[in-house]
Design an enzyme around this catalytic site. Structure first.
Site, PDB file in Angstrom:
ATOM      1  N   SER A  44       3.472  -0.387   3.753  1.00 43.06           N
ATOM      2  CA  SER A  44       2.861   0.931   3.580  1.00 43.06           C
ATOM      3  C   SER A  44       1.657   0.822   2.672  1.00 43.06           C
ATOM      4  O   SER A  44       1.569  -0.102   1.845  1.00 43.06           O
ATOM      5  CB  SER A  44       3.880   1.882   2.941  1.00 43.06           C
ATOM      6  OG  SER A  44       3.248   3.058   2.482  1.00 43.06           O
ATOM      7  N   ILE A  81       0.265   8.376   8.737  1.00 39.45           N
ATOM      8  CA  ILE A  81       0.441   8.366  10.189  1.00 39.45           C
ATOM      9  C   ILE A  81       1.227   9.623  10.573  1.00 39.45           C
ATOM     10  O   ILE A  81       2.173  10.003   9.884  1.00 39.45           O
ATOM     11  CB  ILE A  81       1.225   7.107  10.641  1.00 39.45           C
ATOM     12  CG1 ILE A  81       0.563   5.830  10.095  1.00 39.45           C
ATOM     13  CG2 ILE A  81       1.339   7.051  12.173  1.00 39.45           C
ATOM     14  CD1 ILE A  81      -0.836   5.528  10.568  1.00 39.45           C
ATOM     15  N   ALA A 100       9.648  -1.071  -3.179  1.00 39.95           N
ATOM     16  CA  ALA A 100      10.357  -1.683  -2.049  1.00 39.95           C
ATOM     17  C   ALA A 100       9.383  -2.339  -1.077  1.00 39.95           C
ATOM     18  O   ALA A 100       9.573  -3.485  -0.647  1.00 39.95           O
ATOM     19  CB  ALA A 100      11.189  -0.626  -1.323  1.00 39.95           C
ATOM     20  N   LYS A 101       8.334  -1.616  -0.738  1.00 40.59           N
ATOM     21  CA  LYS A 101       7.383  -2.136   0.244  1.00 40.59           C
ATOM     22  C   LYS A 101       6.505  -3.251  -0.353  1.00 40.59           C
ATOM     23  O   LYS A 101       6.116  -4.185   0.355  1.00 40.59           O
ATOM     24  CB  LYS A 101       6.523  -1.002   0.801  1.00 40.59           C
ATOM     25  CG  LYS A 101       7.325   0.025   1.613  1.00 40.59           C
ATOM     26  CD  LYS A 101       8.007  -0.600   2.818  1.00 40.59           C
ATOM     27  CE  LYS A 101       8.577   0.431   3.778  1.00 40.59           C
ATOM     28  NZ  LYS A 101       9.246  -0.167   4.947  1.00 40.59           N
ATOM     29  N   TYR A 125       9.686   3.645  -3.380  1.00 35.61           N
ATOM     30  CA  TYR A 125       9.167   3.229  -2.062  1.00 35.61           C
ATOM     31  C   TYR A 125       8.031   2.207  -2.226  1.00 35.61           C
ATOM     32  O   TYR A 125       7.975   1.205  -1.518  1.00 35.61           O
ATOM     33  CB  TYR A 125       8.682   4.471  -1.317  1.00 35.61           C
ATOM     34  CG  TYR A 125       8.311   4.257   0.134  1.00 35.61           C
ATOM     35  CD1 TYR A 125       9.290   3.985   1.087  1.00 35.61           C
ATOM     36  CD2 TYR A 125       6.983   4.359   0.554  1.00 35.61           C
ATOM     37  CE1 TYR A 125       8.956   3.816   2.428  1.00 35.61           C
ATOM     38  CE2 TYR A 125       6.639   4.192   1.893  1.00 35.61           C
ATOM     39  CZ  TYR A 125       7.621   3.921   2.824  1.00 35.61           C
ATOM     40  OH  TYR A 125       7.292   3.761   4.144  1.00 35.61           O
TER      41      TYR A 125
END
Length: 247
Positions: free
Chosen positions: A145, A191, A161-162, A158
């Site tokens: 991401s 997106i 994690a990414k 997040y």
């Protein structure tokens, strides 16, 4: 001797970017699709029907990527039923968000997000890696991401994690490159999917040089390229697909 059937597995393949990837792989490759879902069986069935309508073939498989035992059992049972199957492409797409400011973040929200993205990558990729190495061919594509690259406030879990997946991508690419297996990460920006439907598009578009949200199909195009023979000299890369947002 039975002919080997070549498969691509897409985790979190029932909706959003995952579903778009399944459909694109159905059109642009000869792979049978193994579409993983966790809870929404109907969405997975719908994606499979669209894959078939596009001339592809595949099946759905239910397991929670964050659960090591469940993943192992589901994949082992699937392999037993498909002794002729060879997974050549792994798309680690499953991910969840549990947004909130870090100072108020419950441990559970931290753990769930990390375990789905990072644990999920380990549980699925590790299951297939020995066979891939033996076969001397493979494509591993990790969906990360823009949050991993620039960090997003309200998404410390997040983003962490990414970003961990990016580190894993670069390290694993170096370990297995000699066996003709590539490992790359795709980092989408904003997106249009269910995950982003509550965001203020009008306001956020001002940050995006291309002045729009991306389409799931655009991400799927990039993944299909990375899953193909055409990408054979690209490995250990993080490819941004975000309309020009950079930190």
């Amino acid at each position: 001797m039975t002919e080997t059937k070549k498969y691509a597995i897409v985790t979190g393949g029932s909706r959003g970017i995952g579903s778009a990837i399944c459909k694109k792989l159905a059109v642009e490759t000869d792979y049978q699709l193994l579409i993983n879902y966790q809870s929404n069986k109907q969405a997975a069935e719908d994606t499979l029907q669209e894959v078939i309508a596009l001339g592809g073939s595949g099946e759905i498989i239910k397991f929670d990527v964050s659960n090591a035992e469940e993943t192992q059992q589901a994949l082992a049972a699937w392999e037993e039923q498909h002794p002729e199957a060879m997974i050549e492409v792994i798309v680690n797409n499953a991910g969840i968000t549990r947004d909130g400011l870090f100072m108020w973040m419950p441990l559970q929200d931290w753990n769930q997000v990390i375990q789905t993205s990072v644990g999920g990558f380990f549980h699925v990729t590790n299951f297939f890696i020995k066979k891939m190495l033996h076969n001397r061919y493979g494509r591993i594509i990790n969906i990360v991401s823009v949050s991993a690259v620039k960090g997003t406030p309200g998404q410390t879990n997040y983003s962490a994690a990414k970003a961990a997946l990016i580190g894993a991508t670069k390290a694993l690419a170096q370990e297995i490159g000699k066996r003709n297996i590539t490992v790359n990460a795709v980092a989408p920006g904003f997106i249009k999917t269910e995950m982003t439907q509550d965001l203020d598009q009008k306001e956020l578009k001002k940050q995006i040089p291309l002045n729009r949200f991306g389409e799931a199909e655009e991400v799927a195009d990039l993944v299909a390229f990375l899953a193909s023979k055409k990408s054979s000299y690209i490995t250990g890369e993080v490819i941004n697909i975000n309309g020009g947002i950079y930190s």
